[in-house]
Motif scaffolding. Sequence first.
Motif, PDB file in Angstrom:
ATOM      1  N   PRO A 121       0.803  -1.230   0.000  1.00 52.62           N
ATOM      2  CA  PRO A 121       0.000   0.000   0.000  1.00 52.62           C
ATOM      3  C   PRO A 121       0.836   1.280   0.000  1.00 52.62           C
ATOM      4  CG  PRO A 121       0.138  -0.842   2.226  1.00 52.62           C
ATOM      5  CD  PRO A 121       0.937  -1.797   1.355  1.00 52.62           C
ATOM      6  N   SER A 122       2.130   1.177  -0.352  1.00 56.44           N
ATOM      7  CA  SER A 122       3.026   2.336  -0.254  1.00 56.44           C
ATOM      8  C   SER A 122       2.529   3.534  -1.059  1.00 56.44           C
ATOM      9  CB  SER A 122       4.430   1.944  -0.734  1.00 56.44           C
ATOM     10  OG  SER A 122       4.945   0.862   0.010  1.00 56.44           O
ATOM     11  N   GLY A 123       1.875   3.283  -2.184  1.00 59.78           N
ATOM     12  CA  GLY A 123       1.386   4.377  -3.012  1.00 59.78           C
ATOM     13  C   GLY A 123       0.326   5.227  -2.336  1.00 59.78           C
ATOM     14  N   VAL A 124      -0.328   4.673  -1.320  1.00 63.18           N
ATOM     15  CA  VAL A 124      -1.289   5.433  -0.517  1.00 63.18           C
ATOM     16  C   VAL A 124      -0.606   5.984   0.731  1.00 63.18           C
ATOM     17  CG1 VAL A 124      -3.429   5.342   0.814  1.00 63.18           C
ATOM     18  CG2 VAL A 124      -3.232   4.027  -1.286  1.00 63.18           C
ATOM     19  N   ALA A 188      -1.670  20.861  -1.449  1.00 61.65           N
ATOM     20  CA  ALA A 188      -0.615  19.854  -1.551  1.00 61.65           C
ATOM     21  C   ALA A 188      -0.175  19.688  -2.992  1.00 61.65           C
ATOM     22  CB  ALA A 188      -1.121  18.521  -0.997  1.00 61.65           C
ATOM     23  N   VAL A 189       1.081  19.281  -3.139  1.00 58.83           N
ATOM     24  CA  VAL A 189       1.646  18.983  -4.454  1.00 58.83           C
ATOM     25  C   VAL A 189       2.336  17.627  -4.350  1.00 58.83           C
ATOM     26  CG1 VAL A 189       3.200  19.736  -6.278  1.00 58.83           C
ATOM     27  CG2 VAL A 189       2.028  21.441  -4.866  1.00 58.83           C
ATOM     28  N   ALA A 190       2.037  16.730  -5.278  1.00 60.07           N
ATOM     29  CA  ALA A 190       2.660  15.406  -5.280  1.00 60.07           C
ATOM     30  C   ALA A 190       3.203  15.111  -6.669  1.00 60.07           C
ATOM     31  CB  ALA A 190       1.652  14.337  -4.875  1.00 60.07           C
ATOM     32  N   THR A 191       4.456  14.664  -6.718  1.00 60.04           N
ATOM     33  CA  THR A 191       5.094  14.322  -7.988  1.00 60.04           C
ATOM     34  C   THR A 191       5.708  12.931  -7.893  1.00 60.04           C
ATOM     35  OG1 THR A 191       5.603  16.617  -8.574  1.00 60.04           O
ATOM     36  CG2 THR A 191       6.926  14.905  -9.629  1.00 60.04           C
ATOM     37  N   SER A 192       5.462  12.115  -8.903  1.00 61.59           N
ATOM     38  CA  SER A 192       6.145  10.832  -9.051  1.00 61.59           C
ATOM     39  C   SER A 192       6.750  10.783 -10.441  1.00 61.59           C
ATOM     40  CB  SER A 192       5.179   9.663  -8.855  1.00 61.59           C
ATOM     41  OG  SER A 192       4.854   9.497  -7.499  1.00 61.59           O
ATOM     42  N   GLY A 193       7.959  10.261 -10.531  1.00 64.74           N
ATOM     43  CA  GLY A 193       8.608  10.182 -11.836  1.00 64.74           C
ATOM     44  C   GLY A 193       9.851   9.325 -11.775  1.00 64.74           C
ATOM     45  N   THR A 194      10.609   9.369 -12.848  1.00 64.95           N
ATOM     46  CA  THR A 194      11.759   8.485 -13.002  1.00 64.95           C
ATOM     47  C   THR A 194      13.093   9.150 -12.667  1.00 64.95           C
ATOM     48  OG1 THR A 194      11.925   9.122 -15.344  1.00 64.95           O
ATOM     49  CG2 THR A 194      10.576   7.200 -14.822  1.00 64.95           C
ATOM     50  N   ALA A 195      13.074  10.430 -12.309  1.00 64.33           N
ATOM     51  CA  ALA A 195      14.322  11.184 -12.178  1.00 64.33           C
ATOM     52  C   ALA A 195      15.244  10.634 -11.102  1.00 64.33           C
ATOM     53  CB  ALA A 195      14.013  12.655 -11.906  1.00 64.33           C
ATOM     54  N   HIS A 196      14.698  10.241  -9.949  1.00 61.56           N
ATOM     55  CA  HIS A 196      15.544   9.862  -8.815  1.00 61.56           C
ATOM     56  C   HIS A 196      15.532   8.371  -8.509  1.00 61.56           C
ATOM     57  CE1 HIS A 196      16.498  13.994  -7.663  1.00 61.56           C
ATOM     58  NE2 HIS A 196      15.238  14.289  -7.929  1.00 61.56           N
ATOM     59  N   ARG A 197      14.422   7.729  -8.757  1.00 61.63           N
ATOM     60  CA  ARG A 197      14.306   6.318  -8.359  1.00 61.63           C
ATOM     61  C   ARG A 197      14.110   5.377  -9.547  1.00 61.63           C
ATOM     62  NH1 ARG A 197       9.795   5.643  -4.030  1.00 61.63           N
ATOM     63  NH2 ARG A 197      10.567   3.496  -4.169  1.00 61.63           N
ATOM     64  N   GLY A 198      14.289   5.896 -10.738  1.00 61.24           N
ATOM     65  CA  GLY A 198      14.121   5.040 -11.911  1.00 61.24           C
ATOM     66  C   GLY A 198      12.668   4.649 -12.114  1.00 61.24           C
ATOM     67  N   GLU A 199      12.445   3.505 -12.734  1.00 63.47           N
ATOM     68  CA  GLU A 199      11.087   3.074 -13.089  1.00 63.47           C
ATOM     69  C   GLU A 199      10.447   2.347 -11.905  1.00 63.47           C
ATOM     70  OE1 GLU A 199      11.797   0.836 -16.673  1.00 63.47           O
ATOM     71  OE2 GLU A 199      11.496   2.607 -17.917  1.00 63.47           O
ATOM     72  N   HIS A 200      10.173   3.107 -10.842  1.00 64.83           N
ATOM     73  CA  HIS A 200       9.588   2.503  -9.649  1.00 64.83           C
ATOM     74  C   HIS A 200       8.072   2.585  -9.633  1.00 64.83           C
ATOM     75  CE1 HIS A 200       9.480   6.731  -8.604  1.00 64.83           C
ATOM     76  NE2 HIS A 200       8.706   6.454  -7.576  1.00 64.83           N
ATOM     77  N   VAL A 201       7.483   3.316 -10.558  1.00 68.81           N
ATOM     78  CA  VAL A 201       6.029   3.399 -10.661  1.00 68.81           C
ATOM     79  C   VAL A 201       5.573   2.387 -11.700  1.00 68.81           C
ATOM     80  CG1 VAL A 201       4.064   4.873 -11.183  1.00 68.81           C
ATOM     81  CG2 VAL A 201       6.070   5.842 -10.053  1.00 68.81           C
ATOM     82  N   VAL A 202       4.691   1.469 -11.280  1.00 71.11           N
ATOM     83  CA  VAL A 202       4.274   0.400 -12.183  1.00 71.11           C
ATOM     84  C   VAL A 202       2.759   0.333 -12.274  1.00 71.11           C
ATOM     85  CG1 VAL A 202       6.338  -0.964 -11.685  1.00 71.11           C
ATOM     86  CG2 VAL A 202       4.240  -1.360 -10.368  1.00 71.11           C
ATOM     87  N   ASP A 203       2.287  -0.248 -13.352  1.00 69.71           N
ATOM     88  CA  ASP A 203       0.867  -0.547 -13.537  1.00 69.71           C
ATOM     89  C   ASP A 203       0.557  -1.792 -12.706  1.00 69.71           C
ATOM     90  OD1 ASP A 203      -1.641  -1.470 -14.463  1.00 69.71           O
ATOM     91  OD2 ASP A 203      -1.307  -0.579 -16.429  1.00 69.71           O
ATOM     92  N   ALA A 204      -0.355  -1.654 -11.752  1.00 70.73           N
ATOM     93  CA  ALA A 204      -0.642  -2.773 -10.853  1.00 70.73           C
ATOM     94  C   ALA A 204      -1.207  -3.985 -11.583  1.00 70.73           C
ATOM     95  CB  ALA A 204      -1.630  -2.322  -9.771  1.00 70.73           C
ATOM     96  N   GLY A 207       2.427  -5.132 -13.571  1.00 73.85           N
ATOM     97  CA  GLY A 207       3.720  -5.106 -12.901  1.00 73.85           C
ATOM     98  C   GLY A 207       4.784  -4.371 -13.686  1.00 73.85           C
ATOM     99  N   ALA A 208       4.412  -3.806 -14.842  1.00 76.76           N
ATOM    100  CA  ALA A 208       5.372  -3.121 -15.709  1.00 76.76           C
ATOM    101  C   ALA A 208       5.233  -1.609 -15.574  1.00 76.76           C
ATOM    102  CB  ALA A 208       5.158  -3.528 -17.164  1.00 76.76           C
ATOM    103  N   PRO A 209       6.337  -0.864 -15.727  1.00 73.96           N
ATOM    104  CA  PRO A 209       6.257   0.594 -15.673  1.00 73.96           C
ATOM    105  C   PRO A 209       5.624   1.141 -16.943  1.00 73.96           C
ATOM    106  CG  PRO A 209       8.488  -0.080 -16.197  1.00 73.96           C
ATOM    107  CD  PRO A 209       7.725  -1.333 -15.884  1.00 73.96           C
ATOM    108  N   PRO A 210       4.941   2.286 -16.859  1.00 74.16           N
ATOM    109  CA  PRO A 210       4.391   2.916 -18.066  1.00 74.16           C
ATOM    110  C   PRO A 210       5.513   3.402 -18.964  1.00 74.16           C
ATOM    111  CG  PRO A 210       4.192   4.393 -16.190  1.00 74.16           C
ATOM    112  CD  PRO A 210       4.683   3.087 -15.645  1.00 74.16           C
TER     113      PRO A 210
END
Length: 224
Positions: A121-124, A188-204, A207-210
């Motif tokens: 549940p880390s995304g929440v 609030a402002v929330a940003t997720s991306g590949t700049a610092h952690r690479g392809e850590h955001v995935v399609d549930a 299991g693959a990154p967009p």
Amino acid sequence: MDAAPATAATGAGSVRRVARYVEQVMGMPISLALRGRHVDDHRARDAWADVVADLREADRVFSTYRHDSAISRLGRDEITLADCPPEVEEVFELGQIARVQSNGAFDVRRRTATGDTVLDPSGVVKGWAVQRASGWLHALPDTDFCLAAGGDMVCHTDDPAGQPWRVGIEDPADPHRLIAIVPVRRGAVATSGTAHRGEHVVDARTGAPPRLVASVTVVAGSLT
């Protein structure tokens, strides 16, 4: 993301000093900027201590990196949801809303690249936990704050028409360059991306990154 300025001019032309605090919590630096009446007195320090304690408790319950966390034990079927602290059910309910609204692209139970399903549940949790912890800072009268955790920020100005916090949005292709600055007084402002952690955001669902998205920023009234 980062928040500025280090000082802020008031209507009378004077400058309001900003005090900054940083602590390593939840595997990342948590930072707080305060400006106004309470920036480095005992009330400010007590509020910061409460924020850190609140986030450490969230980490104790929800960390997927801790073998003894409620989430890890739940994922191993050692306990049931009824055995968990009540905030776990709250987070799961938020996750269910996100799952429905995203047609399953987000889920607290996601597929991995190997096809397994894991409870995560880390995304929440991060946004929810930081928003909850910011409640301690609202008790500081005549004081503005910006609480940041990675790419998530909660901003507040005591005067709704006061000097906004200016949140910089990094270029995902070059984190040393800003592509936008967002002024925020209360929200609030929330940003997720590949700049610092690479392809850590995935399609549930897969299991693959967009493949067509490098970074996404959301501005809202609440980080949750």
